[in-house]
Write an enzyme that holds these catalytic residues in place. Structure first.
Site, PDB file in Angstrom:
ATOM      1  N   GLU A   1      -1.374  11.493   5.356  1.00 49.27           N
ATOM      2  CA  GLU A   1      -1.469  10.318   6.231  1.00 49.27           C
ATOM      3  C   GLU A   1      -0.043   9.942   6.600  1.00 49.27           C
ATOM      4  O   GLU A   1       0.705   9.449   5.761  1.00 49.27           O
ATOM      5  CB  GLU A   1      -2.172   9.166   5.510  1.00 49.27           C
ATOM      6  CG  GLU A   1      -2.274   7.904   6.354  1.00 49.27           C
ATOM      7  CD  GLU A   1      -2.647   6.669   5.527  1.00 49.27           C
ATOM      8  OE1 GLU A   1      -2.999   5.653   6.141  1.00 49.27           O
ATOM      9  OE2 GLU A   1      -2.561   6.722   4.276  1.00 49.27           O
TER      10      GLU A   1
ATOM     11  N   ASP B   1       1.546  -3.565   4.745  1.00 48.94           N
ATOM     12  CA  ASP B   1       2.398  -2.728   3.910  1.00 48.94           C
ATOM     13  C   ASP B   1       3.256  -3.574   2.981  1.00 48.94           C
ATOM     14  O   ASP B   1       3.825  -4.586   3.378  1.00 48.94           O
ATOM     15  CB  ASP B   1       3.311  -1.859   4.776  1.00 48.94           C
ATOM     16  CG  ASP B   1       2.534  -0.843   5.587  1.00 48.94           C
ATOM     17  OD1 ASP B   1       1.578  -0.281   5.021  1.00 48.94           O
ATOM     18  OD2 ASP B   1       2.860  -0.624   6.759  1.00 48.94           O
TER      19      ASP B   1
END
Length: 252
Positions: free
Chosen positions: A36, A47
């Site tokens: 990914e 994130d």
């Protein structure tokens, strides 16, 4: 326990072009079934610090979207049998045009798109563009979704769904408990295969998930290894490979 499928997360270009290629090679050597690859983004919404910092460092080098696509193309050429998914955020996909971006991504070897801030039912045409270019749109399910909305997603006909195993940001430890498994069962209720991630960093966690997911997803753990060993490429690669083998139970 037999090998568990592993989707490993990489930030394109981090910390350098050469080391990011070395990291990808080390992940494949460690048994990663899916890479990914994240295109660096300046304002990531989910994130954690490790990936945020990685994105910032890459962008400081004036790294562009095309640089990330070139990186993906190089990995695909070297490892044509390894599945590559592209992860990014909506503005990078929408700005050049969703159709145009998907054509370019597919040409580089991408077979799936993970764009967390494009909801499954309001995706600016991403699902359609993916299908037209031989790719899958992989929407994200979160525990914070209502049961009604989660059921709607689960029964929308997606081949794969990415299940974020907890609320919050990536990188902090995730406990796999009965509630986690119940959530995964809801995500897969419509027949979609599920990728489970967020805070996965060891073989014990992946073992607990193995019967409920198509693949476990690990990202921040690898980004941290890269950060800590970026001055020693050999050690970095060895540590990445060892950690990938641990999470995927490759050596058991």
């Amino acid at each position: 326990m037999s090998k568990i499928k592993l989707m490993s997360h990489l930030v394109a270009g981090y910390p350098t072009n050469e080391l990011s290629l070395a990291a990808a090679r080390a992940l494949v050597a460690g048994g990663a079934d899916i890479l990914e690859i994240q295109l660096p983004f300046s304002d990531p919404s989910a994130d954690g610090p490790a990936i945020q910092t990685a994105c910032t460092k890459v962008l400081e080098r004036n790294y562009r979207t095309q640089d990330g696509l070139d990186y993906i193309a190089q990995i695909h050429k070297e490892f044509p049998d390894v599945t590559i998914y592209l992860m990014s955020y909506g503005s990078l996909i929408y700005t050049p045009g969703v159709d145009a971006f998907c054509r370019k991504a597919a040409a580089c070897g991408v077979t799936g798109m993970i764009i967390p801030d494009l909801p499954f039912d309001c995706d600016e045409g991403l699902t359609k563009a993916c299908k037209e270019n031989g790719m899958e749109n992989i929407p994200v399910a979160a525990p914070s979704m209502s049961d009604e909305r989660l059921s709607k997603l689960a029964h929308s006909g997606f081949k794969y769904i990415y299940a974020a195993l907890r609320a919050g940001i990536t990188g902090t430890n995730t406990t796999i408990d009965d509630a986690t498994i119940e959530f995964l069962n809801k995500v897969s209720a419509g027949g979609s295969k599920v990728y489970g991630g967020f805070g996965i960093s060891n073989g014990e966690q992946s073992g607990a998930l193995s019967k409920s997911v198509e693949a476990v997803v690990a990202g921040s753990v690898f980004v941290r290894i890269i950060s800590e060993n970026q001055n020693d490429s050999k050690k970095m690669s060895e540590c990445i490979t060892a950690k990938a083998k641990e999470i995927s139970h490759l050596e058991e």
